[in-house]
Scaffold this motif. Structure first.
Motif, short mmCIF file in Angstrom:
data_model
loop_
_atom_site.label_atom_id
_atom_site.label_comp_id
_atom_site.label_asym_id
_atom_site.label_seq_id
_atom_site.Cartn_x
_atom_site.Cartn_y
_atom_site.Cartn_z
N THR A 78 40.10 43.00 31.85
CA THR A 78 40.33 41.83 32.86
C THR A 78 38.97 41.31 32.98
O THR A 78 38.11 41.58 32.33
N SER A 79 38.81 40.20 34.00
CA SER A 79 37.59 39.61 34.23
C SER A 79 36.63 40.47 34.60
O SER A 79 35.42 40.13 34.87
N ASN A 80 36.91 41.71 35.14
CA ASN A 80 36.09 42.71 35.73
C ASN A 80 35.47 43.79 34.70
O ASN A 80 34.32 44.30 35.03
N GLY A 81 35.97 43.57 33.50
CA GLY A 81 35.48 44.56 32.42
C GLY A 81 36.51 45.17 31.61
O GLY A 81 37.58 44.80 31.58
N LYS B 242 34.30 50.08 41.25
CA LYS B 242 35.32 49.04 41.62
C LYS B 242 36.65 48.67 40.88
O LYS B 242 36.67 49.02 39.96
N LEU C 276 39.49 47.59 38.70
CA LEU C 276 39.54 46.91 37.55
C LEU C 276 40.43 45.54 37.84
O LEU C 276 40.04 44.72 37.10
N THR D 126 41.50 43.06 40.74
CA THR D 126 41.29 42.37 42.01
C THR D 126 42.04 41.30 42.61
O THR D 126 42.13 41.28 43.83
N HIS D 127 42.43 40.55 41.48
CA HIS D 127 42.97 39.30 42.00
C HIS D 127 44.49 39.23 42.15
O HIS D 127 45.31 40.06 41.48
N GLU E 74 45.85 38.60 38.10
CA GLU E 74 45.08 39.12 37.40
C GLU E 74 45.37 39.01 35.74
O GLU E 74 46.54 39.63 35.52
#
Length: 301
Positions: free
Chosen positions: A207-210, A240, A242, A244-245, A248
């Motif tokens: 994802t955009s978080n990793g 945190k 993975l 969040t949106h 996503e």
């Protein structure tokens, strides 16, 4: 083989509150066309509605395999990215990468299903409530042990009920009878995994978080019925979430002996199971919606 009557009643009773709790959630799901039924509470879904969630929805994508030139391994994982020291317990990080081959796509049809979505779980519950013929969908149930500790990669300790779980389900073998049973499994599809198939390094979510890689995995079901590879991933990265949106983009990629299974999902963080549910159904049955509709109306497929 379905669930014993007593156990089936227990599952339904222990999770009957889920459908009610989803009333607010479904209002957040983008609607349109054949997905208008998602505006209804799950306990009002028809059989066709529930089957669509499980087989053709934002949480269920049909795919065929592609191939990649290089073998998957520690230095060439499913999704490029560095492994943390927490990954050392996987036991695969320093295993030599297999020799690359020149594989062909197997031509089989697969369903990649996002199992740990609240509406997927609700769809299973709805089906087995509607008719006993659907009990196979609820045959595999991972009960949530109240005393179980949450997933902790530093220990390591895993709890599938608070992880992100997907299944890769064989729907139809290729024209020559080929499928992942030939290369991801051993001994004619009866043993798993095949030698050289590094399931954890070679299965990832991005994802955009990793990026996270699978920590739990294995076959679900039986080759003579409906084989599936079920994989569970950490829901947290560096402490945190993975995801969040609200919308996503989540890339799933599994590489089995250079055959590539991939799909991109659009997931709302609020759609995810979080470990508070009674347990997790792991449905491995795939349904042909057109054929099921024809059978329901009494017409020929």
């Amino acid at each position: 083989m379905g669930l014993p009557p007593g156990k089936r009643r227990s599952f339904l009773k222990s999770s009957s509150h889920v459908a009610t709790c989803l009333s607010a959630l479904i209002l957040c799901v983008p609607l349109g066309g054949q997905q208008d039924f998602l505006s209804k509470p799950p306990d009002l879904w028809s059989e066709e509605d529930a089957l669509r969630v499980l087989n053709d929805s934002p949480w269920a994508h049909s795919v065929t395999t592609s191939t990649q030139d290089a073998a998957c391994g520690y230095k060439n994982p499913a999704i490029p990215g560095e492994f943390s020291a927490e990954g050392a317990e996987l036991g695969e990080l320093h295993t030599p990468t297999p020799v690359s081959i020149s594989p062909k796509p197997d031509g089989a049809q697969y369903l990649i299903r996002w199992v740990s979505a609240k509406l997927v779980q609700a769809a299973v519950q709805r089906l087995i409530t509607l008719d006993e013929k659907w009990t196979a969908h609820g045959q595999h149930f991972e009960r949530n042990n109240p005393s179980a500790k949450p997933t902790d990669l530093s220990r390591p300790a895993y709890n599938r009920n608070d992880m992100i779980t997907l299944s890769v389900i064989l729907v139809k073998s290729g024209p020559d009878g080929g499928s992942f049973l030939d290369y991801a499994f051993q001994d004619g599809g009866t043993r798993f995994p095949a030698k050289g198939f590094y399931m954890f390094i070679c299965a990832g979510l991005k994802t955009s978080n990793g990026v996270v890689h699978a920590r739990l995995g294995g076959p679900t079901g039986y080759p003579s019925v409906r084989p599936a590879i079920t994989l569970s991933f950490p829901s947290l990265i560096d402490g945190k979430p993975l995801i969040t949106h609200r919308d996503e983009k989540v890339e799933f990629r599994l590489v089995a002996m250079q055959r590539v299974f991939e799909a991109t999902f659009t997931i709302d963080a609020r759609d995810l199971t979080d470990g508070s549910q009674a347990g997790l159904y792991l449905p491995t049955t795939a349904t042909d919606l057109k054929q099921n509709s024809a059978q329901s109306t009494g017409s020929n497929p």
